[in-house]
Design a protein around this motif. Sequence first.
Motif, PDB file in Angstrom:
ATOM      1  N   UNK A 198      20.083 -61.736  96.045  1.00 53.86           N
ATOM      2  CA  UNK A 198      21.151 -62.729  95.885  1.00 53.86           C
ATOM      3  C   UNK A 198      20.700 -64.138  96.285  1.00 53.86           C
ATOM      4  N   UNK A 199      19.443 -64.254  96.699  1.00 57.37           N
ATOM      5  CA  UNK A 199      18.932 -65.526  97.206  1.00 57.37           C
ATOM      6  C   UNK A 199      18.140 -66.251  96.128  1.00 57.37           C
ATOM      7  N   UNK A 200      18.625 -67.423  95.739  1.00 58.89           N
ATOM      8  CA  UNK A 200      17.934 -68.217  94.725  1.00 58.89           C
ATOM      9  C   UNK A 200      16.745 -68.952  95.312  1.00 58.89           C
ATOM     10  N   UNK A 201      16.899 -69.473  96.530  1.00 61.20           N
ATOM     11  CA  UNK A 201      15.858 -70.335  97.083  1.00 61.20           C
ATOM     12  C   UNK A 201      15.859 -70.325  98.600  1.00 61.20           C
ATOM     13  N   UNK A 202      14.691 -70.572  99.148  1.00 56.35           N
ATOM     14  CA  UNK A 202      14.522 -70.932 100.554  1.00 56.35           C
ATOM     15  C   UNK A 202      14.118 -72.400 100.570  1.00 56.35           C
ATOM     16  N   UNK A 203      14.846 -73.205 101.350  1.00 58.19           N
ATOM     17  CA  UNK A 203      14.633 -74.655 101.374  1.00 58.19           C
ATOM     18  C   UNK A 203      14.229 -75.085 102.776  1.00 58.19           C
ATOM     19  N   UNK A 204      13.144 -75.846 102.881  1.00 55.14           N
ATOM     20  CA  UNK A 204      12.779 -76.368 104.196  1.00 55.14           C
ATOM     21  C   UNK A 204      12.046 -77.685 104.083  1.00 55.14           C
ATOM     22  N   UNK A 205      12.073 -78.447 105.175  1.00 57.93           N
ATOM     23  CA  UNK A 205      11.219 -79.617 105.340  1.00 57.93           C
ATOM     24  C   UNK A 205       9.908 -79.148 105.985  1.00 57.93           C
ATOM     25  N   UNK A 206       8.752 -79.525 105.431  1.00 58.27           N
ATOM     26  CA  UNK A 206       7.488 -79.136 106.065  1.00 58.27           C
ATOM     27  C   UNK A 206       7.303 -79.800 107.422  1.00 58.27           C
ATOM     28  N   UNK A 207       7.945 -80.954 107.601  1.00 61.10           N
ATOM     29  CA  UNK A 207       8.074 -81.589 108.914  1.00 61.10           C
ATOM     30  C   UNK A 207       9.542 -81.968 109.061  1.00 61.10           C
ATOM     31  N   UNK A 230       7.204 -62.226  96.838  1.00 59.53           N
ATOM     32  CA  UNK A 230       7.498 -60.790  96.857  1.00 59.53           C
ATOM     33  C   UNK A 230       8.930 -60.478  96.417  1.00 59.53           C
ATOM     34  N   UNK A 231       9.812 -61.465  96.521  1.00 62.97           N
ATOM     35  CA  UNK A 231      11.230 -61.206  96.286  1.00 62.97           C
ATOM     36  C   UNK A 231      11.836 -62.025  95.147  1.00 62.97           C
ATOM     37  N   UNK A 232      11.013 -62.748  94.390  1.00 60.91           N
ATOM     38  CA  UNK A 232      11.545 -63.527  93.281  1.00 60.91           C
ATOM     39  C   UNK A 232      12.405 -64.693  93.707  1.00 60.91           C
ATOM     40  N   UNK A 233      12.130 -65.213  94.900  1.00 63.51           N
ATOM     41  CA  UNK A 233      12.874 -66.350  95.451  1.00 63.51           C
ATOM     42  C   UNK A 233      12.053 -67.618  95.228  1.00 63.51           C
ATOM     43  N   UNK A 234      12.710 -68.724  94.959  1.00 61.55           N
ATOM     44  CA  UNK A 234      12.005 -69.988  94.789  1.00 61.55           C
ATOM     45  C   UNK A 234      11.858 -70.705  96.129  1.00 61.55           C
ATOM     46  N   UNK A 235      10.694 -71.283  96.353  1.00 66.80           N
ATOM     47  CA  UNK A 235      10.437 -72.069  97.558  1.00 66.80           C
ATOM     48  C   UNK A 235      10.628 -73.544  97.216  1.00 66.80           C
ATOM     49  N   UNK A 236      11.668 -74.155  97.805  1.00 68.90           N
ATOM     50  CA  UNK A 236      11.957 -75.572  97.612  1.00 68.90           C
ATOM     51  C   UNK A 236      11.552 -76.325  98.873  1.00 68.90           C
ATOM     52  N   UNK A 237      10.655 -77.288  98.728  1.00 60.04           N
ATOM     53  CA  UNK A 237      10.156 -78.062  99.867  1.00 60.04           C
ATOM     54  C   UNK A 237      10.708 -79.484  99.787  1.00 60.04           C
ATOM     55  N   UNK A 238      11.402 -79.884 100.836  1.00 61.02           N
ATOM     56  CA  UNK A 238      12.048 -81.196 100.920  1.00 61.02           C
ATOM     57  C   UNK A 238      11.078 -82.188 101.557  1.00 61.02           C
ATOM     58  N   UNK A 239      10.494 -83.055 100.725  1.00 59.27           N
ATOM     59  CA  UNK A 239       9.535 -84.066 101.187  1.00 59.27           C
ATOM     60  C   UNK A 239      10.145 -85.472 101.135  1.00 59.27           C
ATOM     61  N   UNK A 240      11.457 -85.543 101.238  1.00 57.02           N
ATOM     62  CA  UNK A 240      12.125 -86.837 101.126  1.00 57.02           C
ATOM     63  C   UNK A 240      11.603 -87.811 102.185  1.00 57.02           C
ATOM     64  N   UNK A 241      11.463 -87.359 103.429  1.00 52.75           N
ATOM     65  CA  UNK A 241      10.982 -88.241 104.491  1.00 52.75           C
ATOM     66  C   UNK A 241       9.479 -88.116 104.726  1.00 52.75           C
TER      67      UNK A 241
END
Length: 425
Positions: A198-207, A230-241
């Motif tokens: 049920x999870x489309x994405x994992x979102x994080x800031x690398x810093x 492994x789970x068909x989830x997209x990795x979204x990385x927030x590099x705004x800052x």
Amino acid sequence: MSNKELQALKERYVAAGVASPNEQFADHATNAELWDADGKRMIDFAGGIGVLNIGHRHPKVVAAIKAQLDKLMHACQTVMPYEGYVRLAQKLSEVTPVKGHAKVMLANSGAEALENALKIARAATGRTNVICFNGGYHGRTFMTMAMNGKAAPYQTDFGPMPGSVFRAPYPVPYHGVTEEEALRGLQMTMKADSPANQTAAIVLEPVLGEGGFYAAPTSFLKALRKICDDNGILLIVDEVQSGFGRTGKMFALEHSGVEADIITMAKSMADGMPISAIVGTDKVMDSSGPNSLGGTYTGSPTACAAALAVFEVFKEEDILGKSIRLGEKLNQRFTQWQEQFTHVDNVRGLGPMAAFEMVESKESRKPMPEMAAAITKKAQEKGLILLSCGMFGNTLRFLMPVTIEDSILEEGLAIVEECLKEVGA
């Protein structure tokens, strides 16, 4: 008009929720210096919150904007596209660390980029949920407020947040969350709240940005990449800052060698012009239907011209090299302060995305947000713009332009040291 006159207008006409507590008003600026309406000079260690990595009013960017104004100000690229949009998309596709061939959507702000990234992820996966991290900051629209890993002040007063957003611990060993505990927490979130299917994405800031300038370990980022694969989830990385040279690389993710499915960016990509981007793997970016994405002002001609000029400045002036060298200077000075001052601890930085904490003692690590606030106040009185941040409000963060002159850098750091002494650090 004077600062006093402008302050009176602000109190009468500007909504309290958006009004700055600062009673100085910016009038003009160059590189790392800014003058207020009364003519007082300030050294800028904030950079408009990480927007000015190549400084205020870089001449090449200003020239590009002026030239664009003589040709075209607006057409709405979904009505009639223009060269700047597609050229900038090409540039971003070539440099952004995503899996496979990249495609690009331009938007106006970091929050808008995150909103669209999640829309695209839902379309690509057919799933609804998103998992974010404690301490993360992604914006002030309703969806991004829900994604933020800190409630106050962003969610205060605004009622229920959108659903389908879940949270996991971010690894900050200094405050008791090891990488292993963070991964266990993520696995528990996926067991208890948001199953993989049920999870489309994992979102994080690398810093973490607002969360305190803590960098995610490479091993943690690699573990997230594997969980997503492994789970068909997209990795979204927030590099705004953290993007556009803030860490010594074009993007902070490059330090790890990990590739994302989608990367969002904004702030310093156009040296102050409002623009953001969502860059992702082509199949992911093409997953939603015709006319499903866009906006009236997204990727405006003037902002695109500014962003293209920023790329030229990076190449011509070795901005990444300057970033690395600035990071080394800050680390050296902060390490000296950590040894010199009782209340300065946890010096850290990925390049010049640098910070340290004000604590009761190095043994207790108890945060002292009141001391951090006192330092930023004194710094302003002495002519230095300095910001605090962090989950506990006790972190001093440094976002001066990478292009800052050595003499002005030293002048600003001397003010910080003076403030540390005056508050009894």
